[in-house]
Design a protein around this motif. Structure first.
Motif, mmCIF file in Angstrom:
data_model
loop_
_atom_site.group_PDB
_atom_site.id
_atom_site.type_symbol
_atom_site.label_atom_id
_atom_site.label_comp_id
_atom_site.label_asym_id
_atom_site.label_seq_id
_atom_site.Cartn_x
_atom_site.Cartn_y
_atom_site.Cartn_z
ATOM 1 N N ILE A 103 -20.328 -55.319 29.568
ATOM 2 C CA ILE A 103 -19.963 -53.993 29.063
ATOM 3 C C ILE A 103 -18.479 -53.755 29.326
ATOM 4 C CG2 ILE A 103 -20.349 -51.503 29.253
ATOM 5 C CD1 ILE A 103 -23.183 -52.076 30.161
ATOM 6 N N THR A 104 -17.749 -53.383 28.279
ATOM 7 C CA THR A 104 -16.313 -53.110 28.415
ATOM 8 C C THR A 104 -16.028 -51.695 27.941
ATOM 9 O OG1 THR A 104 -15.672 -55.426 28.145
ATOM 10 C CG2 THR A 104 -13.994 -53.777 27.692
ATOM 11 N N PRO A 105 -15.524 -50.836 28.836
ATOM 12 C CA PRO A 105 -15.227 -49.458 28.437
ATOM 13 C C PRO A 105 -13.764 -49.255 28.042
ATOM 14 C CG PRO A 105 -15.148 -49.625 30.818
ATOM 15 C CD PRO A 105 -15.427 -51.023 30.294
ATOM 16 N N LEU A 106 -13.558 -48.265 27.217
ATOM 17 C CA LEU A 106 -12.219 -47.735 26.949
ATOM 18 C C LEU A 106 -12.254 -46.279 27.386
ATOM 19 C CD1 LEU A 106 -9.388 -48.233 25.382
ATOM 20 C CD2 LEU A 106 -10.467 -46.856 23.604
ATOM 21 N N TRP A 107 -11.532 -45.948 28.456
ATOM 22 C CA TRP A 107 -11.601 -44.606 29.017
ATOM 23 C C TRP A 107 -10.664 -43.659 28.284
ATOM 24 C CZ3 TRP A 107 -15.776 -44.491 31.690
ATOM 25 C CH2 TRP A 107 -16.170 -45.604 32.441
ATOM 26 N N GLN A 108 -11.052 -42.402 28.248
ATOM 27 C CA GLN A 108 -10.219 -41.387 27.606
ATOM 28 C C GLN A 108 -8.869 -41.268 28.294
ATOM 29 O OE1 GLN A 108 -12.037 -37.525 27.380
ATOM 30 N NE2 GLN A 108 -10.407 -36.662 26.136
ATOM 31 N N GLN A 109 -8.848 -41.337 29.624
ATOM 32 C CA GLN A 109 -7.594 -41.353 30.375
ATOM 33 C C GLN A 109 -7.041 -42.768 30.346
ATOM 34 O OE1 GLN A 109 -9.521 -39.320 33.949
ATOM 35 N NE2 GLN A 109 -7.441 -38.508 34.031
ATOM 36 N N THR A 110 -6.057 -42.999 29.491
ATOM 37 C CA THR A 110 -5.595 -44.358 29.208
ATOM 38 C C THR A 110 -5.169 -45.108 30.456
ATOM 39 O OG1 THR A 110 -4.817 -43.530 27.071
ATOM 40 C CG2 THR A 110 -4.091 -45.720 27.703
ATOM 41 N N VAL A 111 -4.617 -44.409 31.429
ATOM 42 C CA VAL A 111 -4.147 -45.079 32.640
ATOM 43 C C VAL A 111 -5.274 -45.839 33.339
ATOM 44 C CG1 VAL A 111 -4.524 -43.070 34.124
ATOM 45 C CG2 VAL A 111 -2.784 -44.747 34.745
ATOM 46 N N LEU A 112 -6.525 -45.396 33.157
ATOM 47 C CA LEU A 112 -7.655 -46.065 33.796
ATOM 48 C C LEU A 112 -7.939 -47.431 33.177
ATOM 49 C CD1 LEU A 112 -10.157 -43.079 34.198
ATOM 50 C CD2 LEU A 112 -8.591 -44.029 35.915
ATOM 51 N N ASN A 113 -7.382 -47.686 31.994
ATOM 52 C CA ASN A 113 -7.590 -48.980 31.342
ATOM 53 C C ASN A 113 -6.547 -50.021 31.731
ATOM 54 O OD1 ASN A 113 -9.788 -48.146 29.339
ATOM 55 N ND2 ASN A 113 -8.188 -46.684 28.844
ATOM 56 N N LEU A 114 -5.489 -49.606 32.410
ATOM 57 C CA LEU A 114 -4.364 -50.501 32.673
ATOM 58 C C LEU A 114 -4.550 -51.273 33.971
ATOM 59 C CD1 LEU A 114 -1.442 -48.111 31.653
ATOM 60 C CD2 LEU A 114 -2.681 -49.755 30.226
ATOM 61 N N LEU A 115 -4.267 -52.573 33.902
ATOM 62 C CA LEU A 115 -4.383 -53.432 35.076
ATOM 63 C C LEU A 115 -3.041 -53.971 35.545
ATOM 64 C CD1 LEU A 115 -7.483 -55.570 33.998
ATOM 65 C CD2 LEU A 115 -7.465 -53.518 35.428
ATOM 66 N N GLY A 116 -2.103 -54.156 34.617
ATOM 67 C CA GLY A 116 -0.837 -54.797 34.957
ATOM 68 C C GLY A 116 0.359 -53.887 34.797
ATOM 69 N N ALA A 117 1.519 -54.390 35.205
ATOM 70 C CA ALA A 117 2.749 -53.599 35.178
ATOM 71 C C ALA A 117 3.432 -53.618 33.824
ATOM 72 C CB ALA A 117 3.718 -54.107 36.250
ATOM 73 N N ASN A 118 3.071 -54.586 32.970
ATOM 74 C CA ASN A 118 3.616 -54.640 31.616
ATOM 75 C C ASN A 118 2.530 -55.209 30.697
ATOM 76 O OD1 ASN A 118 3.814 -57.617 31.543
ATOM 77 N ND2 ASN A 118 5.494 -57.350 32.994
ATOM 78 N N PRO A 119 2.691 -55.125 29.376
ATOM 79 C CA PRO A 119 1.632 -55.572 28.475
ATOM 80 C C PRO A 119 1.192 -57.019 28.682
ATOM 81 C CG PRO A 119 3.132 -54.165 27.275
ATOM 82 C CD PRO A 119 3.742 -54.373 28.641
ATOM 83 N N LYS A 120 2.119 -57.934 28.883
ATOM 84 C CA LYS A 120 1.730 -59.329 29.079
ATOM 85 C C LYS A 120 0.881 -59.490 30.326
ATOM 86 C CE LYS A 120 3.557 -64.007 29.700
ATOM 87 N NZ LYS A 120 4.769 -64.864 29.777
ATOM 88 N N GLN A 121 1.334 -58.906 31.426
ATOM 89 C CA GLN A 121 0.583 -59.024 32.676
ATOM 90 C C GLN A 121 -0.764 -58.322 32.572
ATOM 91 O OE1 GLN A 121 1.347 -56.685 36.473
ATOM 92 N NE2 GLN A 121 2.392 -58.614 36.958
ATOM 93 N N ASP A 122 -0.780 -57.197 31.892
ATOM 94 C CA ASP A 122 -2.018 -56.441 31.760
ATOM 95 C C ASP A 122 -3.094 -57.272 31.071
ATOM 96 O OD1 ASP A 122 -3.278 -53.626 31.929
ATOM 97 O OD2 ASP A 122 -3.602 -54.186 29.838
#
Length: 221
Positions: A81-100
């Protein structure tokens, strides 16, 4: 593998607050695209958090069952199961798009070359290749949403739970979202779209459920 999520007599309240759901019964069936709509404040995002296991019900149970008939363990949920949260910051894992996106792909499961190909392809679809190394705090709200959508697009075979996926998207990227969701439907692995803009997604939906006050639900015929 497709997943069904079944709410069985689920009640839930945040600490110190009145019940948001009381004896809620809801089936999110295998391989179906379900549209969940309702007014703000009725608990749509809370329902998403319960479905993914981020929140636990006060009473009742939530079953997550694979197409093989087996219940998913707590450890297996994140693999299916993969969610996309309304608060976008909760979806981010990395410091930039490549790392994320590299963190989304989990180090060690792919070679760097394989990961790079997937990352650049996903970012290109969302017009983020030129922002590959841009710190996430310098991205606009629309770019952050595109980055989150690029992340979940890496896992079309998982069950998706998308909370307000169209928020902060311009018309061009909204069109790309609809194309992505159309492709996702073809995978027959299931999809829940939570939105207060049902008209945007109604043509994609197999079922439309309205969330009503006191946690009641209404299935549109």
């Amino acid at each position: 593998m497709s997943i069904s999520v079944e709410f069985r007599d689920v009640s839930f309240a945040y600490p110190g607050q009145a019940l948001l759901f009381q004896r809620l019964n809801l089936d999110l069936a295998h391989a179906k695209t379900v549209l969940l709509t309702g007014e703000n404040g009725l608990g749509k995002s809370t329902l998403a958090a319960l479905a993914t296991g981020w929140l636990k019900p006060s009473q009742g149970q939530i079953l997550r069952i694979g197409s093989d008939g087996q219940k998913l363990s707590a450890q297996d949920i994140c693999q299916h199961i993969t969610p996309l949260w309304q608060q976008t910051v909760l979806n981010l894992l990395g410091a930039n798009p490549k790392q994320d996106l590299r963190l989304w792909l989990r180090a060690g499961l792919l070679t760097e070359q394989q990961a790079q190909i997937l990352i650049e392809s996903a970012l290109d679809k969302w017009d983020l290749v030129k922002k590959l190394a841009t710190p996430v705090w310098e991205l606009s709200a629309g770019e952050l949403k595109c980055l989150a959508l690029a992340g979940i697009s890496l896992f079309p075979r998982r069950y998706w739970i998308l909370d307000e996926p169209a928020a902060n998207l311009d018309q061009r990227h909204l069109g790309r979202l609809l194309d992505m969701l159309d492709y996702k439907r073809e995978q027959d692995t299931g999809l829940l779209i939570i939105t207060h803009q049902p008209a945007l997604f109604r043509d994609l939906a197999d079922e439309v459920i309205s969330l009503l006050p006191e946690g009641r639900i209404e299935l549109e015929g």
